[in-house]
Design an enzyme around this catalytic site. Structure first.
Site, mmCIF file in Angstrom:
data_model
loop_
_atom_site.group_PDB
_atom_site.id
_atom_site.type_symbol
_atom_site.label_atom_id
_atom_site.label_comp_id
_atom_site.label_asym_id
_atom_site.label_seq_id
_atom_site.Cartn_x
_atom_site.Cartn_y
_atom_site.Cartn_z
ATOM 1 N N ASP A 1 0.836 -1.196 0.000
ATOM 2 C CA ASP A 1 0.000 0.000 0.000
ATOM 3 C C ASP A 1 0.872 1.248 0.000
ATOM 4 O O ASP A 1 1.974 1.256 0.566
ATOM 5 C CB ASP A 1 -0.902 0.030 1.235
ATOM 6 N N HIS A 2 0.366 2.317 -0.611
ATOM 7 C CA HIS A 2 1.067 3.588 -0.528
ATOM 8 C C HIS A 2 1.052 4.058 0.921
ATOM 9 O O HIS A 2 0.048 3.880 1.618
ATOM 10 C CB HIS A 2 0.396 4.624 -1.435
ATOM 11 N N PRO A 3 2.133 4.671 1.390
ATOM 12 C CA PRO A 3 2.180 5.050 2.807
ATOM 13 C C PRO A 3 1.063 5.996 3.251
ATOM 14 O O PRO A 3 0.621 5.928 4.405
ATOM 15 C CB PRO A 3 3.545 5.732 2.936
#
Length: 394
Positions: A222-224
């Site tokens: 996942d993107h941060p």
């Protein structure tokens, strides 16, 4: 048409990967590379000279085998340095000074030369004497703490990202210094390190801490900070989907046939979607696994939503866009016949770089290099007699 760096002479004293990555940029764009190796060298890999790593990193070079610990070898090296434009090295910091071929010594014989270094941790400071390799810098520079899934412990990146980044940055630094030399007529010293390159590459994860005090953790695929942006299952293989903005989120919901998601209070803002990411990702996965990846990619692309398959390396080189971009060079090689290598990612209109020679035989170009540096045939024979010049590999 001559390539942009045609006529530039580069002394290459590099080992392993970071330094050779820098030199490869210069070689691919036309510089003449005089690779100075110790007699008996295996290119610093401990593997075969014509192995995949060496073939990819040391293309487009010439080789001379000089013993720099031998006074005659060092003197010959200084003759080469007097003719060169650039010197690139990534030895431990103390080694070049012990050999008396540091920036000061070279500037004395050629003030126009650009001297370029990569170290593990910097040329000065408490860690300057340490040797560094990519994974050590990944750990010390924070990358392993933010890579991988939460709770699984530190994870290295699957490529030597610090070596490659440091090499890329040093090549940029060399070109900046050469540009400055056009104005001043004087070269100088440019250097970076694996640790500096890694801290630089933390980028927004670093400034999250520097500005807001946030210490990033692992977020897996996942993107941060943006949701949904990550890997989702399809009926046949995983796909990446990036639909985190307000507009893309709305379009994505409609493509999925789930307009009801738009009415869900906790998913109506970017912060809300990120806070409820596990539930949101599970809901999306339930939908995406119903159809194959090609169906999703076609629909999402049509709707303007960034997406793509998760390919293995075989699939990468089978991808039509990668093939269109010509990311493989079929390099001539005097011992292998031909070898597939990765082409430069840089494109300069009007120029067509390539591989005109494979990994040179150890010391195979010594006579020509020394002659270019102004040494006579008798001087070359005398150098060989001292044991300072290694014989060409057969």
């Amino acid at each position: 048409m001559p390539l942009p760096l045609d006529g530039l002479i580069v002394l290459d004293l590099t080992l392993a990967r970071a330094g050779p990555t820098c030199v490869r940029h210069l070689a691919d764009w036309g510089a003449e590379i005089w690779r100075v190796e110790p007699p008996g060298s295996q290119d610093g890999f401990g593997g075969p000279r014509d192995g995949f790593d060496s073939v990819n990193l040391h293309r487009n070079k010439k080789s001379i085998a000089l013993n720099l610990k031998n006074p005659a070898g060092r003197a010959a090296f200084l003759r080469l340095a007097a003719k060169a434009d650039v010197l690139v090295e990534n030895m431990r910091v103390a080694v070049k000074h012990r050999l008396k071929i540091g920036p000061e010594e070279i500037a004395a014989v050629n003030p126009r030369l650009v001297y370029a270094s990569i170290s593990g941790f910097g040329q000065t400071g408490p860690y300057a004497g340490r040797g560094g390799v990519d994974q050590i810098a990944q750990g010390m520079g924070g990358l392993m703490s933010i890579t991988g899934e939460a709770g699984r412990g530190p994870m290295r990146v699957g490529i030597p990202i610090n070596d490659l980044t440091a090499g890329n940055l040093l090549a940029l630094g060399v070109m900046m210094k050469l540009f400055e030399r056009e104005r001043t007529g004087v070269g100088g010293y440019v250097h970076t390190s694996l640790l500096e390159a890694q801290v630089f590459m933390l980028d927004f994860q670093a400034t999250r801490f520097l500005m807001d005090g946030e210490v990033a953790g692992q977020a897996g695929n996942d993107h941060p900070v943006n949701t949904p942006m990550g890997v989702f299952p399809s009926a046949d293989k995983p796909i990446n989907i990036a639909a985190s903005s307000a507009k893309l989120w709305e379009v994505f919901c409609r493509v999925c046939g789930r307009e009801d998601w738009l009415r869900k209070p906790e998913w109506q803002t970017p912060k809300g979607r990120t806070a409820d990411r596990p539930a949101l990702n599970a809901a999306i996965a339930e939908e995406t696994r119903r159809r194959p990846s090609e169906w999703w990619i076609a629909k999402l692309e049509e709707a303007g939503i960034p997406c793509g398959p998760v390919n293995d390396i075989r699939e990468v080189f089978g991808d039509p866009q990668v093939q269109h971009l010509g990311m493989v060079w079929h390099a001539p090689h005097e011992r292998l016949g031909e070898a597939g290598v990765v082409r430069t990612p840089l494109n300069i209109e009007g120029h067509k770089p390539g591989v005109h020679r494979g990994v040179p035989a150890l010391g195979g170009d010594a006579a020509g290099i020394l002659a270019q540096a102004g040494m006579s045939a008798s001087e070359i024979e005398e150098l060989r007699a001292t044991g300072a010049l290694g014989d060409a590999a057969k």
